[in-house]
Design a protein around this motif. Sequence first.
Motif, PDB file in Angstrom:
ATOM      1  N   PHE A 604       0.672  -1.477  -0.091  1.00  0.00           N
ATOM      2  CA  PHE A 604      -0.361  -0.008  -0.115  1.00  0.00           C
ATOM      3  C   PHE A 604       0.993   1.526  -0.283  1.00  0.00           C
ATOM      4  O   PHE A 604       2.336   1.016   0.214  1.00  0.00           O
ATOM      5  CB  PHE A 604      -0.934  -0.340   0.860  1.00  0.00           C
ATOM      6  CG  PHE A 604      -1.947  -1.475   1.549  1.00  0.00           C
ATOM      7  CD1 PHE A 604      -2.935  -1.336   0.600  1.00  0.00           C
ATOM      8  CD2 PHE A 604      -1.324  -2.126   2.219  1.00  0.00           C
ATOM      9  CE1 PHE A 604      -3.365  -3.064   0.207  1.00  0.00           C
ATOM     10  CE2 PHE A 604      -1.777  -4.012   2.288  1.00  0.00           C
ATOM     11  CZ  PHE A 604      -2.976  -3.697   1.005  1.00  0.00           C
ATOM     12  N   LEU A 605       0.607   2.276  -0.891  1.00  0.00           N
ATOM     13  CA  LEU A 605       1.227   3.698  -0.824  1.00  0.00           C
ATOM     14  C   LEU A 605       0.945   4.653   0.171  1.00  0.00           C
ATOM     15  O   LEU A 605      -1.194   4.790  -0.023  1.00  0.00           O
ATOM     16  CB  LEU A 605       1.284   3.745  -2.188  1.00  0.00           C
ATOM     17  CG  LEU A 605       1.822   3.309  -3.178  1.00  0.00           C
ATOM     18  CD1 LEU A 605       1.736   3.332  -4.285  1.00  0.00           C
ATOM     19  CD2 LEU A 605       2.980   2.363  -2.706  1.00  0.00           C
ATOM     20  N   ALA A 606       1.275   5.644   0.795  1.00  0.00           N
ATOM     21  CA  ALA A 606       0.652   6.581   0.972  1.00  0.00           C
ATOM     22  C   ALA A 606       1.631   7.823   1.259  1.00  0.00           C
ATOM     23  O   ALA A 606       2.907   7.519   1.430  1.00  0.00           O
ATOM     24  CB  ALA A 606       0.978   6.393   3.210  1.00  0.00           C
ATOM     25  N   GLY A 607       1.160   9.444   1.167  1.00  0.00           N
ATOM     26  CA  GLY A 607       1.994   9.597   0.784  1.00  0.00           C
ATOM     27  C   GLY A 607       0.931  11.114   0.381  1.00  0.00           C
ATOM     28  O   GLY A 607      -0.266  10.492   0.036  1.00  0.00           O
ATOM     29  N   VAL A 614     -11.029  11.727  -1.728  1.00  0.00           N
ATOM     30  CA  VAL A 614     -11.709  12.433  -0.269  1.00  0.00           C
ATOM     31  C   VAL A 614     -10.625  14.359  -0.521  1.00  0.00           C
ATOM     32  O   VAL A 614      -9.050  14.152  -1.079  1.00  0.00           O
ATOM     33  CB  VAL A 614     -11.301  12.979   1.195  1.00  0.00           C
ATOM     34  CG1 VAL A 614     -12.752  11.453   1.508  1.00  0.00           C
ATOM     35  CG2 VAL A 614      -9.766  12.229   1.669  1.00  0.00           C
ATOM     36  N   PRO A 615     -10.836  15.018  -0.824  1.00  0.00           N
ATOM     37  CA  PRO A 615     -10.101  16.739  -0.396  1.00  0.00           C
ATOM     38  C   PRO A 615      -9.862  16.875   0.687  1.00  0.00           C
ATOM     39  O   PRO A 615     -10.097  17.303   1.867  1.00  0.00           O
ATOM     40  CB  PRO A 615     -11.744  18.177  -0.768  1.00  0.00           C
ATOM     41  CG  PRO A 615     -13.013  17.875  -1.011  1.00  0.00           C
ATOM     42  CD  PRO A 615     -12.571  16.068  -0.067  1.00  0.00           C
ATOM     43  N   ALA A 616      -8.052  16.495   0.607  1.00  0.00           N
ATOM     44  CA  ALA A 616      -7.465  17.114   1.201  1.00  0.00           C
ATOM     45  C   ALA A 616      -6.093  17.833   1.113  1.00  0.00           C
ATOM     46  O   ALA A 616      -4.917  17.519  -0.731  1.00  0.00           O
ATOM     47  CB  ALA A 616      -6.819  16.129   2.194  1.00  0.00           C
ATOM     48  N   MET A 619       0.016  18.691   4.768  1.00  0.00           N
ATOM     49  CA  MET A 619       0.028  17.570   6.239  1.00  0.00           C
ATOM     50  C   MET A 619      -1.565  16.911   6.450  1.00  0.00           C
ATOM     51  O   MET A 619      -1.310  16.023   6.535  1.00  0.00           O
ATOM     52  CB  MET A 619       0.194  18.109   7.165  1.00  0.00           C
ATOM     53  CG  MET A 619       1.642  19.513   7.446  1.00  0.00           C
ATOM     54  SD  MET A 619       1.865  19.997   9.105  1.00  0.00           S
ATOM     55  CE  MET A 619       0.771  21.913   8.647  1.00  0.00           C
ATOM     56  N   GLU A 620      -3.024  17.265   6.253  1.00  0.00           N
ATOM     57  CA  GLU A 620      -3.712  16.509   5.859  1.00  0.00           C
ATOM     58  C   GLU A 620      -3.581  15.675   4.769  1.00  0.00           C
ATOM     59  O   GLU A 620      -3.827  14.563   5.165  1.00  0.00           O
ATOM     60  CB  GLU A 620      -4.856  17.903   5.609  1.00  0.00           C
ATOM     61  CG  GLU A 620      -6.729  16.783   6.218  1.00  0.00           C
ATOM     62  CD  GLU A 620      -6.639  16.192   7.045  1.00  0.00           C
ATOM     63  OE1 GLU A 620      -7.285  15.802   7.486  1.00  0.00           O
ATOM     64  OE2 GLU A 620      -5.953  16.212   8.287  1.00  0.00           O
ATOM     65  N   ALA A 621      -3.299  15.936   3.716  1.00  0.00           N
ATOM     66  CA  ALA A 621      -3.681  14.720   2.930  1.00  0.00           C
ATOM     67  C   ALA A 621      -2.528  13.613   3.324  1.00  0.00           C
ATOM     68  O   ALA A 621      -3.042  12.730   3.087  1.00  0.00           O
ATOM     69  CB  ALA A 621      -2.569  15.454   1.404  1.00  0.00           C
ATOM     70  N   VAL A 623      -1.261  12.858   5.931  1.00  0.00           N
ATOM     71  CA  VAL A 623      -2.581  12.309   7.632  1.00  0.00           C
ATOM     72  C   VAL A 623      -3.141  11.207   6.832  1.00  0.00           C
ATOM     73  O   VAL A 623      -3.489  10.289   6.837  1.00  0.00           O
ATOM     74  CB  VAL A 623      -2.770  13.053   8.444  1.00  0.00           C
ATOM     75  CG1 VAL A 623      -3.481  12.694   9.482  1.00  0.00           C
ATOM     76  CG2 VAL A 623      -1.064  13.572   8.723  1.00  0.00           C
ATOM     77  N   VAL A 624      -4.240  11.658   6.028  1.00  0.00           N
ATOM     78  CA  VAL A 624      -5.184  11.344   5.517  1.00  0.00           C
ATOM     79  C   VAL A 624      -4.792   9.689   4.936  1.00  0.00           C
ATOM     80  O   VAL A 624      -5.517   9.137   4.471  1.00  0.00           O
ATOM     81  CB  VAL A 624      -5.840  11.881   4.021  1.00  0.00           C
ATOM     82  CG1 VAL A 624      -7.288  11.436   3.878  1.00  0.00           C
ATOM     83  CG2 VAL A 624      -6.808  12.832   5.274  1.00  0.00           C
ATOM     84  N   SER A 625      -3.861  10.184   3.832  1.00  0.00           N
ATOM     85  CA  SER A 625      -2.687   8.703   3.157  1.00  0.00           C
ATOM     86  C   SER A 625      -3.378   7.581   3.952  1.00  0.00           C
ATOM     87  O   SER A 625      -2.262   6.527   3.519  1.00  0.00           O
ATOM     88  CB  SER A 625      -2.254   9.378   2.068  1.00  0.00           C
ATOM     89  OG  SER A 625      -0.717  10.044   2.589  1.00  0.00           O
ATOM     90  N   GLY A 626      -2.274   8.298   5.067  1.00  0.00           N
ATOM     91  CA  GLY A 626      -1.179   7.405   6.304  1.00  0.00           C
ATOM     92  C   GLY A 626      -2.462   6.335   6.384  1.00  0.00           C
ATOM     93  O   GLY A 626      -2.681   4.893   6.792  1.00  0.00           O
ATOM     94  N   ARG A 627      -3.917   7.107   6.735  1.00  0.00           N
ATOM     95  CA  ARG A 627      -5.097   6.283   7.631  1.00  0.00           C
ATOM     96  C   ARG A 627      -6.000   5.252   6.426  1.00  0.00           C
ATOM     97  O   ARG A 627      -6.296   4.539   6.660  1.00  0.00           O
ATOM     98  CB  ARG A 627      -6.393   7.633   8.175  1.00  0.00           C
ATOM     99  CG  ARG A 627      -5.897   7.996   9.940  1.00  0.00           C
ATOM    100  CD  ARG A 627      -6.808   8.865   9.922  1.00  0.00           C
ATOM    101  NE  ARG A 627      -6.897   8.857  11.167  1.00  0.00           N
ATOM    102  CZ  ARG A 627      -8.082   9.108  12.400  1.00  0.00           C
ATOM    103  NH1 ARG A 627      -8.688  10.047  11.632  1.00  0.00           N
ATOM    104  NH2 ARG A 627      -7.130   9.632  13.483  1.00  0.00           N
ATOM    105  N   LEU A 628      -5.776   5.702   5.167  1.00  0.00           N
ATOM    106  CA  LEU A 628      -6.372   5.021   3.968  1.00  0.00           C
ATOM    107  C   LEU A 628      -5.630   3.353   3.929  1.00  0.00           C
ATOM    108  O   LEU A 628      -5.755   2.587   3.184  1.00  0.00           O
ATOM    109  CB  LEU A 628      -6.483   5.898   2.834  1.00  0.00           C
ATOM    110  CG  LEU A 628      -6.871   6.882   2.867  1.00  0.00           C
ATOM    111  CD1 LEU A 628      -6.588   8.111   1.208  1.00  0.00           C
ATOM    112  CD2 LEU A 628      -8.990   6.562   2.706  1.00  0.00           C
TER     113      LEU A 628
END
Length: 654
Positions: A604-607, A614-616, A619-621, A623-628
């Motif tokens: 899985f990829l994050a960053g 979702v719109p982000a 920094m919020e993008a 964190v959202v990617s990590g949660r996804l």
Amino acid sequence: MSLSRRQFLRTAGRLAGGGLVLGGVGLGGFLAWRQPRRQTWRARAVEDAGRPERLTRPRRVVVIGGGLAGMTAATELAARGFEVTLLERASQLGGKLTGWPLELPAALGGQVVMEHGFHGFFRQYYNLGELLAAAGVGADLQPLGGYPVLRPDRPAEVFGGTSSVFPLNLLQVAARSPSLHWSEFLGDAPGLLELTRYREAETFARFDGLSFADFVREERIRGGIVDAVLRPFGKTTLNALERLSAAEALRFFHFYFMGNPEGLGFSCLGRDVVTAVIAPLERRMVSLGVTVRRGALARHLVREGDRVVGVALEGNQGAEGPRATVPAAAVPARGWLTVDTAEGPVFVGRQGGGFRALDGRCTHMGCAVAAVEEGFLCPCHAGRYDAAGRPIAGPPVRPLAALPVHVAGGADVAGAVAGAVAVAVGGTAPAAEEVLPCDACVVACEVRGLQRLMRLSDLGPAQASLGRAVARMGEADPYAVVRFWFDRPVLQDRAPFYTVGGYDYTDAIAVYSAFQQPFIDWARGWAGGGAVIETHAYAIRPERQGALTRYRDALLAELRRAFPELREARVLHEEAMAQDNFTRFAPGDYASRPATATPLANLFLAGDHVRLPVPAFLMEAAVVSGRLAVNEILWREGLREIPIGTVPLTGPLA
């Protein structure tokens, strides 16, 4: 804040009583229905409330990258019972959010912490806010009263502090601004309406092939809003508007302005980011059982079939380092020959009767260093090495890696005759690998690191899709950050932070001596008062790119123009850095941008470079990617996913 229909009608009624008529009850009801509100997003429509929270069997996850995305993934997985190892190639966590100790003369404050740049923590950073709150971060977050924009020869315009009711918030901005005239604003309205109509599929289908600069021209947006809002705020994506996808820009303005129910409010840090944010996040990770390995560079993924079964580490950075072959005659008698390779620069020099070589990748975060008169300089974070490659200043703690050298044809190095043979660098067999076994892997490094990892890994059938998609990704134009210590203060009414427009280089100014310790105390204690000010240049255009000194000189000259009280001020100290590691959001990138899940079942990829549902942004993008990424793993293990807080998925007039 969330606004009910009754609250909206009450607000509208009060404003109408003051002379502003919104229309009938029907219009009021429609607008109340379309007010932006915080939402909760789940990946799957099937309700998972019956699923357990924690694992009942052991599972190992390796997370590659210790920035916000990686720390988020590691923290959330460990909280659910996974055995997590977090790998970070640098000597500290945080990625682009991190900082490092800086030794200054005692008169300038002694040891302080230098950061990548100013960070604003916006109220709609819901997921980041939850991550920070769980780690006990909060006391150091200081709300700022507004968001000022500064342009040459104009007074600063402060955005924020308006009603949160749509469209009153927009109308109040136009009414208050000295540069937004009603005639221009109304003339621009057809084009500006697109900013309120964000809907991911339609927006990207229509506008992703267009740059934002072309969008502004084609939609005939010509008024003061271009210079006052669109251009200065658009560049905070760290992408030049001429090379920024119009669809990404619309998503950006939806997230921060049109679809944001919280208003344009944000906080800054009263202490450095390491003390205030990174250290608490790391403490929580460790308390949850995460194994953190700094200075650990993931070399490649170990695959069996469609699964990743391990992560191989590069134990000695030089053992498999960049390879280069150069004629011996090209190696200077003194100094270094710089050889550019796909893995970064290599420095080749003479030593006694033979040759020596150093890996030109900074041991801090892998940036390319440059040979200078006194040794080597890393322009990313002002790291310095002596002539032997030993760190002497800045964040690096390990010396530049020595690369193996031999003479082509088997000749003895010490007996080589200049010009008769070629010098081969880094051509030895790889050292024995350390492989970390895993049941799942999250790759949360920046674009360059992700591309390197995918290039060196055997992806099997996934190479055609995942490998190609990652290879197409890119980084934005370089940015520069310079922090100055001055021998006199700025005006008392200066805001702590400005977004800046109308200058060749400067895009933001942060007065650190106005909001962060120990700079506040130092400035007050300096005889007559002092100031610590940081200037930012985002997405520097190709024709304006150059050496670090060029950015420093330009930013200093523009700062003196923006703050005339500093025209005669003496610079007591400065720290400068330039990098090119922010994600590119160019026209056409969206279609091939990889998502969280990959063709490999447990990779899985994050960053912030990952396509988000979702719109982000920023920094919020991350964190959202990590949660996804965590949610994908939780779903495959039969566990309950983490709800994702988000602004509305569509614009108020979508």
